[in-house]
Structure formats: structure tokens, C-alpha cells
Design a protein around this motif. Sequence first.
Motif, PDB file in Angstrom:
ATOM      1  N   LEU A   1       0.874  -1.002   0.114  1.00  0.00           N
ATOM      2  CA  LEU A   1       0.060  -0.002   0.005  1.00  0.00           C
ATOM      3  C   LEU A   1       0.895   1.351  -0.038  1.00  0.00           C
ATOM      4  O   LEU A   1       1.963   1.340   0.783  1.00  0.00           O
ATOM      5  CB  LEU A   1      -0.932   0.022   1.288  1.00  0.00           C
TER       6      LEU A   1
ATOM      7  N   ASN B   1      -8.746  -5.795  -4.645  1.00  0.00           N
ATOM      8  CA  ASN B   1      -7.743  -5.620  -5.504  1.00  0.00           C
ATOM      9  C   ASN B   1      -6.860  -6.768  -6.020  1.00  0.00           C
ATOM     10  O   ASN B   1      -5.833  -6.256  -6.886  1.00  0.00           O
ATOM     11  CB  ASN B   1      -6.667  -5.024  -4.673  1.00  0.00           C
TER      12      ASN B   1
ATOM     13  N   TYR C   1      -7.299  -3.695   3.137  1.00  0.00           N
ATOM     14  CA  TYR C   1      -6.243  -4.175   2.498  1.00  0.00           C
ATOM     15  C   TYR C   1      -5.230  -5.115   3.053  1.00  0.00           C
ATOM     16  O   TYR C   1      -4.543  -6.091   2.902  1.00  0.00           O
ATOM     17  CB  TYR C   1      -5.460  -3.082   2.001  1.00  0.00           C
TER      18      TYR C   1
ATOM     19  N   ALA D   1     -10.098  -5.907   0.332  1.00  0.00           N
ATOM     20  CA  ALA D   1     -10.318  -4.771  -0.485  1.00  0.00           C
ATOM     21  C   ALA D   1     -10.622  -4.976  -2.004  1.00  0.00           C
ATOM     22  O   ALA D   1     -11.100  -4.142  -2.792  1.00  0.00           O
ATOM     23  CB  ALA D   1      -9.038  -4.025  -0.665  1.00  0.00           C
TER      24      ALA D   1
END
Length: 425
Positions: free
Chosen positions: A171, A243, A236, A241
Motif C-alpha cells: 500500500l 484488489n 487491504y 479490498a
Amino acid sequence: MQTNLADFIKNSPEGQEAEAILRACVHCGFCLATCPTYQLLGDELDSPRGRIYLIKQVLEGQPVTQKTQLHLDRCLTCRACETVCPSGVRYGRLVDIGRGIVEKQVGRTVGASAMRYALRQTLPNSGVFASLLKLGRLVRPLLPGKLKLSVPPAALTAGTWPATRHTRTMLALDGCVQPVLAPNINSAAARVLDKLDISLVKAENAGCCGAVSYHLNAQQEGLDHMRRNVDAWWPYVENKAGNGARHGVEAIVMTASGCGVTVKEYGHLLKHDPVYAEKAARISELTRDISEILAVEIGKGTPLFSNSTLNTKESKLSFHSPCTLQHGMQIRDVVEKILDTAGFELTAVPDAHLCCGSAGTYSILQPELSQRLLKNKLTALESGNPAQIVTANIGCLMHLQSGTLLPVRHWIEVLNERIEKLERA
């Protein structure tokens, strides 16, 4: 140091923490030689030891005056004193506690309060900051010399941000002023990590790390910024999340050392919050400066560089190590070794441990002292005749650039360009 805290503070978490810090101090004076304000002013009350005595008096219930506040305000919180302290006194934390109490007892003039409020409402809000900066740039040609220098010219646009495509995911904190002033810093970090098979992603709702408000004595406001970031990052961390990562992110990467030192302390600052304590501790545990990430990867033998010797003037750099990097996070000689491995020639910087005078909002609130420190720092940085200056914090970058004609950039941008140049060779 013996203490006898007053009733208003002694049983509070802050009082107990402050007392432990005070008791660790043996008033040896090692800190005096490394304190920038003591070097400039020669007044012990403008040194860590002197300020510790002032805070001790405040906590013991002695009268607090505006003179007390002045000496605490003059502190840069550079934490160079912590680096040399043989007793491990956590001075930075103590001065935050002391400032908060003095603020409540003494207050400020209407003008000073308005200035601090404006900074707290402007700098952490990237939308507001961007609008005001755009206006400032429009009128910049009409401004007098010194005021003109305070308005930075338009930054280069951000480079391409690689798509999320790797199993390893980290991140990034976008921050507040950095995306507006230097949007290429984080995208350059993303491109470097992409070459290491690491995807760097951003959480949309994360913003200011909380340092601006917290260090302007609006400490609850600063803690609220921290809680918001914890909430934004937690999906996350838990891998919820959406992603595409198979696991939770393995690190939260900081490209601004001023943010990094604050986020690494979330666990401590929120440890008494029953809702956020555990999550904040995990966030701090995951937080890494970008230099720490690259040092580990290079240490694994990752072939990030090849053909890495340049004998051109453009490869000669002067590195300014921000206080938040070398004293706050205690990260020293890491960036320098990375740049050396990449083939850059680093010039010697006298008194590299001293602050440049940026120190968050210090350059705005204490302009005279800040400018004296800036002049000294630039003399040191330019003494080796570098082609450009690199640093690791957006505040230092902008402050240094305001006083020199040499280009000042984040070291990760320069490194990314070096890697891409090697790939084209």
C-alpha cells in the motif's frame, strides 16, 4: 530526574508517560551539541535539556507563561537529541505532551490561533490546498521577491502508475500536499517496485497522516486523521479490498519520511483507544519507508541495477537526510547505499545531522529561524558541487528548493530514471 507531578496530570495516561520520560533524563547535556536552535540562539531554554526543565515545571503545576510557550514553539521536533541521548529519552513525545498542556493553559492571540487553524484546514485537505496553490501560481508573477519564492512553480505531471499485476502487493500513502506538489514521487516508487514484481496500490479514502494537526496541538483532530487512515487501510490488511491480491498487503510504503515517522507511531498514539489500539499497532508494524523495502530486496540479490557506473556530472548528488528519516525513524545510510549501488556519486555533507528548517509548518510559523537553518543547510549541501540535491521528504524538498537554483528532487524519482536509462542502454 526526580518529579512530583501535579494532581491534574499525574494519574492520566499522558502524565504517566511524561513522568517515565522525565525520569529517564540524567541532564547530561549531550543533546545541546546537536540541537539546531541551541546552536543558533545559545539559550539553554532553547535546547532539549532546557525545554525538559520547562515541561517538568508545567507538569508539576508551576505557573505557565507565554515565554514557556515561545521556547517550546521554537523546537523543531527534529529529534536529533534522541539520536545522541545515552539514556534513550523520548524527547519528541514529551514535547508533544508539554505543548498540548501549555496550549490549554496559555492559549494564543486571535491572529496566531487563526493562522494555525488555517494551516490545519488547508494542508491536510489536498483539494483545498490544490485550489489555493493554483490561485497562488496565477498571481505569482505579481508578487514581490520573497513572497514569490514561497509559491512553488507547477510540478511535472505524474508518470505512469503500473497496473496491479503481481502477487506481492503493498500500500502507498498518497498523503496531503505531496500529490499536489510532486505527483511523480509515488508513481516513481510504484514503477521501481513493479520491476521487483511488487504492485503498489492506493486506498482512496486515506489522506493526511495526522501529523499537521497533531503537532499544531490539535491532537484529537490529528488522532481522527489517523483513525480514518486505519479504516481506509484495514480492508487491504485483511485482504478484503478486492484488489486482486491473494494475501493482505505485506507493507504500507511511505515515500514521505514525515508521514512515515507518524504512521510508525500510530500504535503508540492510539494505544488507549479500545476500538483502534490493535489495528493501529498492526498498521505501524506494517509501515516501511521505501528505502527499507528496497534495501531488503537489493540484499536478496535482486538484479535491479546493471552496468551501474556513470562518469558524468549528472550522476553527482548531494543527499539531504530528513530529520524524520535519520532521527525519527532511525534510518541512516540506507538511501545513501542504494544510490551508491545505482552508480551515483554522493558528495560529503557537513553537519548532515542538522535540520534544514522545514519541520512541517515550522518554516511558516518560525520563518526567521527556519531561513537561518535553510541557509546553513544549503551551504553544506552545495559544498561538494553536486548536479542536484535529493531528499526523502516533500516538506524538505520544497523548503530546500525555495533557496537554491539547483534542482531538488525525491531520491526515488532519480533512482527510477537511472533504472530506466540502464534498461534503454
